[in-house]
Every structure is written in C-alpha cells, then in structure tokens.
Design an enzyme around this catalytic site. Structure first.
Site, short mmCIF file in Angstrom:
data_model
loop_
_atom_site.label_atom_id
_atom_site.label_comp_id
_atom_site.label_asym_id
_atom_site.label_seq_id
_atom_site.Cartn_x
_atom_site.Cartn_y
_atom_site.Cartn_z
N ASP A 139 39.10 22.29 46.96
CA ASP A 139 39.10 22.73 45.56
C ASP A 139 39.59 21.62 44.64
O ASP A 139 40.39 20.77 45.05
CB ASP A 139 40.01 23.97 45.44
CG ASP A 139 39.79 24.70 44.12
OD1 ASP A 139 38.79 24.44 43.45
OD2 ASP A 139 40.65 25.53 43.77
N GLU A 176 48.47 29.60 59.63
CA GLU A 176 49.48 29.00 58.75
C GLU A 176 48.76 28.43 57.53
O GLU A 176 47.74 27.74 57.67
CB GLU A 176 50.22 27.87 59.48
CG GLU A 176 51.04 28.34 60.66
CD GLU A 176 52.18 29.28 60.28
OE1 GLU A 176 52.77 29.08 59.20
OE2 GLU A 176 52.47 30.20 61.06
N ARG A 183 44.53 24.38 51.45
CA ARG A 183 43.80 24.51 50.18
C ARG A 183 44.29 23.41 49.25
O ARG A 183 45.50 23.24 49.05
CB ARG A 183 44.02 25.88 49.53
CG ARG A 183 43.25 25.97 48.21
CD ARG A 183 43.11 27.35 47.67
NE ARG A 183 42.18 27.30 46.55
CZ ARG A 183 41.37 28.28 46.20
NH1 ARG A 183 41.36 29.40 46.86
NH2 ARG A 183 40.55 28.16 45.17
N HIS A 199 32.18 16.48 42.35
CA HIS A 199 31.58 16.86 43.64
C HIS A 199 31.16 15.60 44.41
O HIS A 199 31.34 15.50 45.61
CB HIS A 199 30.36 17.76 43.42
CG HIS A 199 30.71 19.07 42.76
ND1 HIS A 199 31.77 19.85 43.17
CD2 HIS A 199 30.13 19.75 41.72
CE1 HIS A 199 31.83 20.94 42.40
NE2 HIS A 199 30.85 20.89 41.53
N ASN A 202 29.45 30.81 44.53
CA ASN A 202 29.07 29.56 43.86
C ASN A 202 27.63 29.59 43.33
O ASN A 202 27.28 28.80 42.45
CB ASN A 202 29.25 28.35 44.80
CG ASN A 202 30.69 27.97 45.04
OD1 ASN A 202 31.03 27.36 46.05
ND2 ASN A 202 31.57 28.31 44.11
N TRP A 222 39.19 17.17 38.78
CA TRP A 222 39.24 15.73 39.05
C TRP A 222 38.30 14.99 38.09
O TRP A 222 38.67 13.96 37.51
CB TRP A 222 38.84 15.46 40.50
CG TRP A 222 38.98 14.03 40.93
CD1 TRP A 222 40.05 13.46 41.54
CD2 TRP A 222 38.00 13.00 40.77
NE1 TRP A 222 39.81 12.12 41.78
CE2 TRP A 222 38.55 11.82 41.31
CE3 TRP A 222 36.72 12.94 40.24
CZ2 TRP A 222 37.87 10.61 41.34
CZ3 TRP A 222 36.04 11.73 40.25
CH2 TRP A 222 36.61 10.58 40.79
N ASN A 262 37.41 19.72 42.42
CA ASN A 262 36.43 18.68 42.05
C ASN A 262 36.21 18.64 40.53
O ASN A 262 36.14 17.56 39.94
CB ASN A 262 35.08 18.96 42.72
CG ASN A 262 35.15 18.85 44.23
OD1 ASN A 262 36.15 18.44 44.77
ND2 ASN A 262 34.07 19.22 44.90
N GLY A 263 36.10 19.82 39.93
CA GLY A 263 35.84 19.89 38.48
C GLY A 263 37.02 19.30 37.70
O GLY A 263 36.83 18.51 36.77
N ARG A 320 30.93 17.81 35.81
CA ARG A 320 31.69 18.20 37.00
C ARG A 320 31.08 17.60 38.26
O ARG A 320 31.74 17.47 39.28
CB ARG A 320 31.71 19.72 37.12
CG ARG A 320 32.33 20.44 35.95
CD ARG A 320 31.98 21.93 35.94
NE ARG A 320 32.18 22.53 37.23
CZ ARG A 320 33.36 22.89 37.73
NH1 ARG A 320 34.43 22.75 37.00
NH2 ARG A 320 33.46 23.42 38.92
N SER A 332 40.28 33.08 48.38
CA SER A 332 38.90 33.04 47.86
C SER A 332 37.81 33.45 48.85
O SER A 332 36.82 32.74 49.01
CB SER A 332 38.61 31.64 47.31
OG SER A 332 39.47 31.33 46.27
C1 FPP Z 1 35.48 23.32 44.40
O1 FPP Z 1 35.78 22.54 43.26
C2 FPP Z 1 34.46 22.72 45.23
C3 FPP Z 1 33.21 23.24 45.43
C4 FPP Z 1 32.74 24.46 44.81
C5 FPP Z 1 32.22 22.60 46.29
C6 FPP Z 1 32.73 21.68 47.33
C7 FPP Z 1 31.74 20.63 47.47
C8 FPP Z 1 31.98 19.36 47.85
C9 FPP Z 1 33.26 18.87 48.30
C10 FPP Z 1 30.87 18.38 47.82
C11 FPP Z 1 29.71 18.75 48.69
C12 FPP Z 1 30.11 19.05 50.09
C13 FPP Z 1 29.46 18.63 51.19
C14 FPP Z 1 29.90 19.07 52.51
C15 FPP Z 1 28.32 17.71 51.12
P1 FPP Z 1 35.59 23.17 41.83
O2 FPP Z 1 34.28 22.72 41.31
O3 FPP Z 1 35.77 24.65 41.89
O4 FPP Z 1 36.78 22.50 41.07
P2 FPP Z 1 37.66 23.10 39.90
O5 FPP Z 1 38.38 24.31 40.45
O6 FPP Z 1 38.60 22.00 39.57
O7 FPP Z 1 36.74 23.45 38.79
#
Ligand code: FPP
Length: 261
Positions: A37, A225, A206, A55, A86, A42, A39-40, A51, A214
């Site tokens: 979790d 754990e 997480r 990813h 998603n 970051w 990515n957005g 966003r 989630s």
């Molecule tokens: C959550 O971050 C992440 C995801 C919904 C997708 C995870 C995907 C990747 C790590 C890249 C693709 C994976 C593979 C295996 C090729 P978020 O977007 O919810 O972040 P935020 O909570 O900060 O908005």
C-alpha cells in the site's frame, strides 16, 4: 526525470534498517503475505501528478522483495497486487495497472526461473483482460516446476469472494452426494480455498501505516502475526523485509494457548 515532475524534496519515510545477520534461520516465517500500500501517496509525495508513477515505482519493490524473500529462505510469498475492489478505480488507472502487470509478467519470467520461483495466482483470473491473462498463464506454466519459493500473486482477489466460492464448491459436493454437511470441518473448508497447499501466512506485512486487512486472506490470517510499517510500498526494500522478520522473531506465538514457564 519525468516531464510532469514538480520540484519538491521527498520526505524520508524509511526507518533505520537492521542487520540481516540477526535473523534466526530456524525461526523464519515460512509464508509471508504483503498488502502493498502507499503507491498513490508516494507519487504525490514525489511531486507526480499521476498515481501511475507510484505503481510503476512499486514494481521495483516487487522485484526486490520477491528476490530477497527467496534468498532469505521464505517458502511462500503472497502479494496483494489487485483486489476485487480495485476494479472500481478510475478506468485509466485500472488500464495502466493491467499494462504494468503484463509488462511485469514478460520481464519477470526469466528472473523467476533463475531464482527457482514458481508463480501461482489467487483470485478471479477470468476477470483479467485477455492480454494479461495469457501472459499470467504463460508464466504459471513456465515456472510450474520451480521449487525454492512460491510467489502467490493475488489478482482480482477478495477474501469474502474466496470464502463464498469455497462455500459454493462445498454445496455442490453436498448436492452431488459426495459430501454430507457433518463432514464439513475447518480442514475440509480450507481445502476449497484458492491454494490450500500454501498454508496460512505466518507474517502479514502492510506498508504505508494503514491499520486494516482490506479483505485479504481473512480465513488464512486467523493466527498470523501482523506487522505494519509506515514505509510506502515503492520505498520498501530488502532491509525493510528483514526488519519485519526480526520483529516477527521477537514475538511469542501462542495460537490462543498459554505457554508453560
Ligand atoms: C496500493 O497503493 C497498491 C495497489 C492498489 C496496487 C499494487 C500494485 C503494484 C505494487 C504494482 C503492480 C504489481 C505487480 C505485481 C506487477 P494505492 O494506490 O492504494 O496507494 P495509496 O493508498 O497511497 O493511494
């Protein structure tokens, strides 16, 4: 440098890494599961408008963590890559995630084979667009004989859906006269989940500090754990995995019992 990047100094989010040599190889978690979790956040923190950059950066973490897990001796790594929920994200983001997934499959197959890692998928693989499904199925086939570690990629996965699916499969068996309701035990139920052979996770990580599970592996994490780190997924690397394992090794797992002195 991407053209849409603003000048902004990223904040440091990583705690001080601990040494790998402190890991007790006798008490390694066999199965590690990760909710990737942040990515957005970051992407925002680094001044990107999209966003997707988060990813994209998150894939580097996936590559690093998959390789590190195998090298550290973990037997099963479950990654929550795309949830059922998603699909409700903006269409552009979903499309880009699908493209990234397809690219990952193409690029990663060599490294999975080099590291003797087998790919399996949990989730409704039929929900994926054909161009992604074909690539995923190809990698599953190409790595089927690998033995060092299993990478369980959770795609279009939702734990409640998995439990409902298992219930339907059991009902079907009862209807066909192959099973009676009294014979349905926890063990029989667990056999109907996507990959019962992987066993339950010992450690659930997480990233990004959220205190939620989630809809991830709800049945399987009954005694797992849980480790929550503020590190955002695109910053998560081998040293953070080591830190999580060391934290796990400092805990006493009681599975609801009392440990006699
Ligand atoms: C959550 O971050 C992440 C995801 C919904 C997708 C995870 C995907 C990747 C790590 C890249 C693709 C994976 C593979 C295996 C090729 P978020 O977007 O919810 O972040 P935020 O909570 O900060 O908005």
């Amino acid at each position: 440098m991407p053209s849409n990047k603003k000048t902004q100094r990223p904040k440091k989010t990583s705690p001080v890494p601990k040494s790998e040599s402190e890991i007790d190889p006798e008490r390694l978690p066999r199965h590690v599961a990760i909710i990737m979790d942040g990515n957005g956040r970051w992407a925002k923190l680094h001044g990107y408008r999209s966003r997707i950059q988060g990813h994209r950066a998150g894939i580097k973490s996936v590559e690093a963590v998959v390789e590190a897990s195998a090298e550290l001796g973990i037997k099963v790594l479950s990654l929550y890559a795309f949830s059922k929920e998603n699909w409700l994200r903006p269409r552009h983001e979903v499309n880009m995630l699908m493209r990234l997934l397809a690219q990952y499959m193409e690029k990663e197959v060599k490294r999975l084979n080099k590291n003797d890692i087998k790919l399996v998928v949990s989730g409704d693989i039929d929900d994926l667009p054909l161009f992604v499904r074909e690539k995923v199925e190809r990698v599953i086939q190409a790595t089927v004989k690998n033995q060092r570690m299993t990478l369980n990629l959770c795609l279009s996965y939702g734990s409640r859906d998995e439990i409902v699916r298992a219930t339907r499969l059991l009902c079907q068996q009862v209807l066909e006269g192959r099973l009676t309701p009294e014979k349905i035990t926890k063990e029989v139920f667990a056999q109907m989940l996507y990959h019962p052979e992987l066993g339950d996770p010992d450690l659930l990580i997480r990233t990004s500090g959220e205190m939620r599970v989630s809809n991830f592996l709800l049945w399987q994490i009954a005694y797992t754990e849980i480790y929550i780190t503020p590190v955002l997924w695109p910053d998560f690397r081998r040293e953070h995995l080591v830190e999580a394992i060391l934290d796990y090794q400092r805990r006493e797992r009681r599975f609801g019992r009392v440990i006699e002195e």
